[in-house]
Enzyme design. Structure first.
Site, PDB file in Angstrom:
ATOM      1  N   GLU A  28       0.798  -1.237   0.000  1.00 31.51           N
ATOM      2  CA  GLU A  28       0.000   0.000   0.000  1.00 31.51           C
ATOM      3  C   GLU A  28       0.829   1.285   0.000  1.00 31.51           C
ATOM      4  OE1 GLU A  28      -3.383  -2.449   2.567  1.00 31.51           O
ATOM      5  OE2 GLU A  28      -2.824  -0.432   3.227  1.00 31.51           O
ATOM      6  N   ASN A  66       1.963  -5.331  -3.057  1.00 35.08           N
ATOM      7  CA  ASN A  66       0.587  -5.673  -2.691  1.00 35.08           C
ATOM      8  C   ASN A  66      -0.224  -4.410  -2.412  1.00 35.08           C
ATOM      9  OD1 ASN A  66      -1.352  -7.817  -1.945  1.00 35.08           O
ATOM     10  ND2 ASN A  66      -1.146  -7.051   0.158  1.00 35.08           N
ATOM     11  N   HIS A  85     -10.476  -6.334  -1.730  1.00 33.31           N
ATOM     12  CA  HIS A  85     -11.484  -5.992  -0.725  1.00 33.31           C
ATOM     13  C   HIS A  85     -12.646  -5.320  -1.460  1.00 33.31           C
ATOM     14  CE1 HIS A  85      -8.943  -7.097   2.615  1.00 33.31           C
ATOM     15  NE2 HIS A  85      -7.970  -6.351   2.149  1.00 33.31           N
ATOM     16  N   GLU A 100      -6.230 -10.846  -0.620  1.00 31.69           N
ATOM     17  CA  GLU A 100      -6.980 -10.520   0.604  1.00 31.69           C
ATOM     18  C   GLU A 100      -8.471 -10.364   0.297  1.00 31.69           C
ATOM     19  OE1 GLU A 100      -3.300  -7.659   2.205  1.00 31.69           O
ATOM     20  OE2 GLU A 100      -5.379  -7.135   2.696  1.00 31.69           O
TER      21      GLU A 100
HETATM   22  O1  G3I Z   1      -2.225  -7.149  18.991  1.00 24.01           O
HETATM   23  C1  G3I Z   1      -2.988  -6.126  19.603  1.00 24.01           C
HETATM   24  C2  G3I Z   1      -3.361  -6.556  21.015  1.00 24.01           C
HETATM   25  O2  G3I Z   1      -2.156  -6.650  21.797  1.00 24.01           O
HETATM   26  C3  G3I Z   1      -4.298  -5.530  21.629  1.00 24.01           C
HETATM   27  O3  G3I Z   1      -4.710  -5.988  22.897  1.00 24.01           O
HETATM   28  C4  G3I Z   1      -5.534  -5.396  20.700  1.00 24.01           C
HETATM   29  C5  G3I Z   1      -6.524  -4.394  21.236  1.00 24.01           C
HETATM   30  O4  G3I Z   1      -6.288  -3.134  20.734  1.00 24.01           O
HETATM   31  O5  G3I Z   1      -5.106  -4.954  19.386  1.00 24.01           O
HETATM   32  C6  G3I Z   1      -4.281  -5.923  18.777  1.00 24.01           C
HETATM   33  O6  G3I Z   1      -3.869  -5.415  17.565  1.00 24.01           O
HETATM   34  C7  G3I Z   1      -4.909  -5.478  16.559  1.00 24.01           C
HETATM   35  C8  G3I Z   1      -4.382  -6.360  15.422  1.00 24.01           C
HETATM   36  O7  G3I Z   1      -5.312  -6.320  14.319  1.00 24.01           O
HETATM   37  C9  G3I Z   1      -4.199  -7.791  15.856  1.00 24.01           C
HETATM   38  O8  G3I Z   1      -5.411  -8.344  16.206  1.00 24.01           O
HETATM   39  C10 G3I Z   1      -5.099  -4.064  16.047  1.00 24.01           C
HETATM   40  O9  G3I Z   1      -5.731  -3.294  17.073  1.00 24.01           O
HETATM   41  C11 G3I Z   1      -6.036  -4.087  14.818  1.00 24.01           C
HETATM   42  O10 G3I Z   1      -6.082  -2.789  14.234  1.00 24.01           O
HETATM   43  C12 G3I Z   1      -5.431  -5.043  13.772  1.00 24.01           C
HETATM   44  O11 G3I Z   1      -6.337  -5.055  12.690  1.00 24.01           O
HETATM   45  C13 G3I Z   1      -5.753  -5.609  11.508  1.00 24.01           C
HETATM   46  C14 G3I Z   1      -5.599  -4.496  10.458  1.00 24.01           C
HETATM   47  O12 G3I Z   1      -5.066  -5.081   9.242  1.00 24.01           O
HETATM   48  C15 G3I Z   1      -4.669  -3.401  10.915  1.00 24.01           C
HETATM   49  O13 G3I Z   1      -4.486  -2.488   9.927  1.00 24.01           O
HETATM   50  C16 G3I Z   1      -6.722  -6.664  10.955  1.00 24.01           C
HETATM   51  O14 G3I Z   1      -6.819  -7.758  11.875  1.00 24.01           O
HETATM   52  C17 G3I Z   1      -6.238  -7.176   9.599  1.00 24.01           C
HETATM   53  O15 G3I Z   1      -7.228  -8.001   9.012  1.00 24.01           O
HETATM   54  C18 G3I Z   1      -5.967  -5.989   8.664  1.00 24.01           C
HETATM   55  O16 G3I Z   1      -5.422  -6.485   7.450  1.00 24.01           O
HETATM   56  C19 G3I Z   1      -5.073  -5.540   6.445  1.00 24.01           C
HETATM   57  C20 G3I Z   1      -3.891  -6.082   5.692  1.00 24.01           C
HETATM   58  O17 G3I Z   1      -2.826  -6.346   6.553  1.00 24.01           O
HETATM   59  C21 G3I Z   1      -3.478  -5.136   4.599  1.00 24.01           C
HETATM   60  N1  G3I Z   1      -4.592  -4.766   3.740  1.00 24.01           N
HETATM   61  C22 G3I Z   1      -5.817  -4.346   4.388  1.00 24.01           C
HETATM   62  C23 G3I Z   1      -6.222  -5.346   5.456  1.00 24.01           C
HETATM   63  C24 G3I Z   1      -7.502  -4.883   6.135  1.00 24.01           C
HETATM   64  O18 G3I Z   1      -7.294  -3.679   6.835  1.00 24.01           O
END
Ligand code: G3I
Length: 383
Positions: free
Chosen positions: A179, A221, A257, A285
């Site tokens: 991105e 990607n 997406h 994805e």
């Molecule tokens: O690991 C922390 C944890 O320690 C904490 O307690 C918890 C509560 O805040 O957060 C956890 O981190 C979260 C992480 O996922 C792991 O679960 C983040 O807040 C949360 O924002 C993160 O979301 C991920 C997101 O990327 C972040 O940008 C999504 O699961 C994931 O599906 C998403 O994937 C992205 C791709 O990497 C790139 N393309 C877009 C796609 C969707 O946004």
């Protein structure tokens, strides 16, 4: 060029007679060789997505939630039985593997790699360089940092070598850069862009990743590349320029997406034009969201919406099947309960984006993919 594993497909076809598929090869990094290391063959249903996809030389993958794998039995079983490729949804991201500068925590990522080895799955590494999910010591927003430009360059090089070397031989495709352009086709003014004074960081990242693991396929990607427009055009020009500089880029990942709120993109022509540049392409994805009820985030507001969702899934898979250079098709997870969509798209509420429902039962979207793969397997091979 015929696909190296076509003999395997024939072997697979004969094995299918038994209903339970005995997989005769093992999965290792780089291209998809039938590698040595014989071990007891796992069995999985002959009508599973992975079995049907194997018959047409396609890897069908999923993003994997590290907290569910191994602890949630049904989730773990579906991950093993249905998918021949896996991507860490979060476990390989910088904030997860180097929360403390210079100290690496690989446990969750190593568990996924070991699971993949055991289940003959190839691993997509996600992601080495992004402006999100960075450790706080480096940047809290991806656009500002307390480090000097030279320090930013040094830590990126260090990180890429450390991560790629740690997983050397385990990763089939790396999302090296994720991105880097906004939807207007402009390079994001991230800490990377600022440190290099431009997009030069992209070429360096690919060169370093290649040095660290010459066998891994290296991908750029991004999302919204499915539509012809400023972003996909900017990435198209980027790939051409990297190739002209002899930078080792091997493929482009189309995140996929999608939403039924918007028309279906001209995905096929975009896959074809990047393939025509000699690149592998992959759907990396995929999810198809639709408007849902605020109090039931995976229940569509419109009862007919699932048919539109099924159509978007089917058209995306068929576009990949129609392009020989499209080597993998990966939904961004499979169970609606674990999807990132409802948490992100909550105004208006959207959800129901994946192929299994909240109880991990297959939805119409799953059956459409299964049908398309079975039909493709019946059709003359795309080898
Ligand atoms: O690991 C922390 C944890 O320690 C904490 O307690 C918890 C509560 O805040 O957060 C956890 O981190 C979260 C992480 O996922 C792991 O679960 C983040 O807040 C949360 O924002 C993160 O979301 C991920 C997101 O990327 C972040 O940008 C999504 O699961 C994931 O599906 C998403 O994937 C992205 C791709 O990497 C790139 N393309 C877009 C796609 C969707 O946004």
């Amino acid at each position: 060029m015929r696909r190296p594993w076509l003999p395997l497909a024939v072997a697979t076809a004969t094995a299918l007679l038994g209903g339970q598929l005995a997989f005769a090869g093992s999965a290792t990094a780089g291209s998809d060789p039938v590698a040595a290391k014989p071990s007891p063959a796992p069995a999985y249903p002959a009508d599973s997505l992975r079995a049907l996809a194997a018959r047409v030389g396609l890897r069908i993958g999923t993003a994997v939630n590290a907290d569910e794998l191994g602890s949630n039995e049904k989730y773990t079983q579906i991950t093993a039985e249905q998918f021949s490729s896996v991507t860490a949804e979060n476990a390989m991201k910088w904030a997860e593997v180097e929360a403390v500068r210079g100290t690496y925590t690989w446990e969750k990522a190593d568990q996924l790699v070991a699971f993949a080895e055991k289940n003959r799955q190839l691993v997509r590494g996600h992601t080495l360089l992004w402006h999100n999910q960075l450790p706080a010591w480096l940047s809290t927003d991806g656009y500002t940092t307390t480090l000097s430009n030279e320090e930013v360059k040094a830590v990126l090089k260090e990180h890429i070598f450390a991560q790629v070397r740690h997983f050397k031989g385990d990763i089939w495709q790396w999302d090296v850069v994720n991105e880097a352009f906004d939807d207007n086709g402009q390079p994001r003014q991230t800490i990377w862009y600022k440190a290099w004074g431009g997009t030069g960081y992209i070429a360096d990242a690919f060169r370093w990743a290649h040095q660290a693991d010459p066998k891994a396929l290296l991908f750029y990607n991004d999302y919204n590349l499915e539509f012809t427009g400023p972003k996909s055009n900017a990435v198209y020009e980027l790939v051409k320029s990297l190739k002209a500089q002899r930078v080792p880029i091997h493929g482009v990942g189309f995140q996929g997406h999608l939403s039924t709120q918007y028309g279906y993109p001209d995905l096929l022509s975009n896959l074809e034009r990047f393939a025509a540049l000699g690149q592998k392409v992959a759907l990396t994805e995929v999810d198809v969201r639709t408007l849902t009820k605020p109090d039931a985030v995976n229940v569509p507001v419109d009862a007919l919406a699932p048919y539109a969702q099924e159509s978007y899934w089917s058209r995306s898979l068929k576009a990949c099947l129609a392009v020989r250079a499209c080597i993998s098709f990966t939904p961004w997870g499979f169970g609606d309960s674990y999807s990132w969509v409802p948490g992100w798209f909550d105004d208006p509420q959207a959800g129901a984006a994946l192929i299994y429902d909240e109880q991990l039962n297959p939805k119409g979207q799953y059956h459409v993919l299964q049908q398309d793969l079975a039909l493709a397997a019946g059709a003359p091979h795309r080898g």
